[in-house]
Design a protein around this motif. Structure first.
Motif, PDB file in Angstrom:
ATOM      1  N   UNK B  19       0.846  -1.186   0.000  1.00 37.00           N
ATOM      2  CA  UNK B  19       0.000   0.000   0.000  1.00 37.00           C
ATOM      3  C   UNK B  19       0.887   1.244   0.000  1.00 37.00           C
ATOM      4  N   UNK B  20       0.413   2.274  -0.687  1.00 42.58           N
ATOM      5  CA  UNK B  20       1.119   3.558  -0.692  1.00 42.58           C
ATOM      6  C   UNK B  20       0.157   4.635  -0.218  1.00 42.58           C
ATOM      7  N   UNK B  21       0.560   5.333   0.817  1.00 49.24           N
ATOM      8  CA  UNK B  21      -0.236   6.453   1.329  1.00 49.24           C
ATOM      9  C   UNK B  21       0.383   7.737   0.799  1.00 49.24           C
ATOM     10  N   UNK B  22      -0.466   8.616   0.298  1.00 44.03           N
ATOM     11  CA  UNK B  22       0.013   9.824  -0.353  1.00 44.03           C
ATOM     12  C   UNK B  22      -0.274  11.063   0.484  1.00 44.03           C
ATOM     13  N   UNK B  23       0.679  11.958   0.475  1.00 49.52           N
ATOM     14  CA  UNK B  23       0.555  13.206   1.204  1.00 49.52           C
ATOM     15  C   UNK B  23       0.996  14.351   0.304  1.00 49.52           C
ATOM     16  N   UNK B  24       0.141  15.354   0.207  1.00 48.37           N
ATOM     17  CA  UNK B  24       0.489  16.565  -0.526  1.00 48.37           C
ATOM     18  C   UNK B  24       0.753  17.652   0.514  1.00 48.37           C
ATOM     19  N   UNK B  25       2.026  17.918   0.827  1.00 49.62           N
ATOM     20  CA  UNK B  25       2.329  18.854   1.917  1.00 49.62           C
ATOM     21  C   UNK B  25       2.101  20.306   1.508  1.00 49.62           C
ATOM     22  N   UNK B  26       2.211  21.198   2.463  1.00 50.66           N
ATOM     23  CA  UNK B  26       2.129  22.630   2.183  1.00 50.66           C
ATOM     24  C   UNK B  26       3.250  22.984   1.213  1.00 50.66           C
ATOM     25  N   UNK B  27       2.938  23.842   0.237  1.00 50.84           N
ATOM     26  CA  UNK B  27       3.792  23.962  -0.948  1.00 50.84           C
ATOM     27  C   UNK B  27       5.214  24.413  -0.674  1.00 50.84           C
ATOM     28  N   UNK B  28       5.475  25.268   0.262  1.00 48.97           N
ATOM     29  CA  UNK B  28       6.845  25.742   0.479  1.00 48.97           C
ATOM     30  C   UNK B  28       7.531  25.044   1.648  1.00 48.97           C
ATOM     31  N   UNK B  29       6.928  23.986   2.130  1.00 52.24           N
ATOM     32  CA  UNK B  29       7.504  23.283   3.273  1.00 52.24           C
ATOM     33  C   UNK B  29       8.606  22.323   2.846  1.00 52.24           C
ATOM     34  N   UNK B  30       9.548  22.127   3.765  1.00 49.01           N
ATOM     35  CA  UNK B  30      10.739  21.340   3.448  1.00 49.01           C
ATOM     36  C   UNK B  30      10.891  20.092   4.305  1.00 49.01           C
ATOM     37  N   UNK B  68       9.388   8.415   0.503  1.00 52.77           N
ATOM     38  CA  UNK B  68      10.107   9.163  -0.520  1.00 52.77           C
ATOM     39  C   UNK B  68       9.269  10.343  -0.952  1.00 52.77           C
ATOM     40  N   UNK B  69       9.942  11.305  -1.595  1.00 54.07           N
ATOM     41  CA  UNK B  69       9.247  12.412  -2.209  1.00 54.07           C
ATOM     42  C   UNK B  69       9.994  12.793  -3.482  1.00 54.07           C
ATOM     43  N   UNK B  70       9.667  12.125  -4.561  1.00 51.88           N
ATOM     44  CA  UNK B  70      10.249  12.535  -5.845  1.00 51.88           C
ATOM     45  C   UNK B  70       9.898  13.994  -6.123  1.00 51.88           C
ATOM     46  N   UNK B  71      10.746  14.744  -6.754  1.00 48.19           N
ATOM     47  CA  UNK B  71      10.582  16.184  -6.933  1.00 48.19           C
ATOM     48  C   UNK B  71       9.183  16.571  -7.385  1.00 48.19           C
ATOM     49  N   UNK B  72       8.608  17.508  -6.640  1.00 48.56           N
ATOM     50  CA  UNK B  72       7.326  18.089  -7.028  1.00 48.56           C
ATOM     51  C   UNK B  72       6.128  17.178  -6.881  1.00 48.56           C
TER      52      UNK B  72
END
Lengths: 109, 115
Positions: B19-30, B68-72
């Motif tokens: 299973x893969x859980x997806x998260x779209x974080x706040x745009x300028x967060x690091x 992981x977080x592949x770019x963008x």
């Protein structure tokens, strides 16, 4: 690791009454946040208050850093305030946050 | 205000599957985080992630877990293979930095049910 104790564990109020929630923690906190977790489980950040007093709407938080405690005061409670209130502390490394067990608030009409 | 989005809100899966859980974080967060909450229990830290790397992980972050977080794109939590004890609500969080004035923003959680 950090120990976070919240009291009371549960609280039942009549609508319009005020609530006072407590959070005590075992070691220095660089950051402290209060969260609301709805009965459905979703999490909302209410206040970030590592020290001093902060207000937002009907919420007031007071954190006394050297005494390692924080309080959350909810004035004029409403039925929609029902849910779990979580205190979360960040220690000194890597933004790792420790949560308390929460205070379960029930506001009756 | 800033929002962290988690997709899906509920996932049901058979034990042993991935299973893969997806998260779209706040745009300028690091900085990005995953937390796990078993029903009726305390929320617990799993892992934090910065600049493409895991910075810290807890003992709950088993070998079957990866992030992981592949770019963008999404910040993801992958569990392969899943086990019954992985059933929980998983919360994603993000922040712009570290320090006393930095605030974590949490998503609403993904409820994972492993059958």
């Amino acid at each position: 690791g950090q120990q976070v104790q919240q009291s009371p564990a549960s609280l039942v109020l009549q609508e319009g009454e005020n609530a006072e929630l407590q959070c005590n923690f075992s070691s220095t906190a660089t950051q402290l946040q209060w969260f609301y977790q709805s009965p459905g489980g979703s999490l909302v950040s209410l206040l970030s208050n590592p020290s001093g007093t902060k207000h937002t709407g009907r919420l007031t938080s007071t954190t006394v850093t050297k005494e390692r405690r924080s309080s959350l005061h909810i004035s004029s409670s409403q039925t929609t305030d029902s849910g779990t209130y979580l205190c979360a502390i960040e220690g000194n490394s890597n933004n790792r946050i420790f949560f308390g067990d929460g205070t379960q608030l029930v506001v009756k009409p | 205000g800033p929002k962290v989005l988690q997709i899906p809100s509920h996932q049901i899966i058979d034990m042993g599957q991935m299973v893969t859980l997806n998260c779209d974080p706040v745009s300028n967060h690091l900085y990005f985080y995953w937390y796990k909450q078993i029903l009726g229990q305390q929320m617990e830290f799993l892992v934090n992630f910065y600049n493409g790397k895991v910075m810290e992980k807890s003992k709950l972050f088993k070998d079957q877990f990866s992030v992981e977080r592949p770019d963008g794109s999404y910040f993801t939590l992958k569990i392969q293979p899943t086990a019954l004890e992985d059933s929980a609500v998983y919360f994603c969080a993000s922040s712009s930095g570290q320090g006393s004035n930095e605030r974590l923003f949490f998503g609403h959680g993904t409820k994972l049910s492993v059958l």
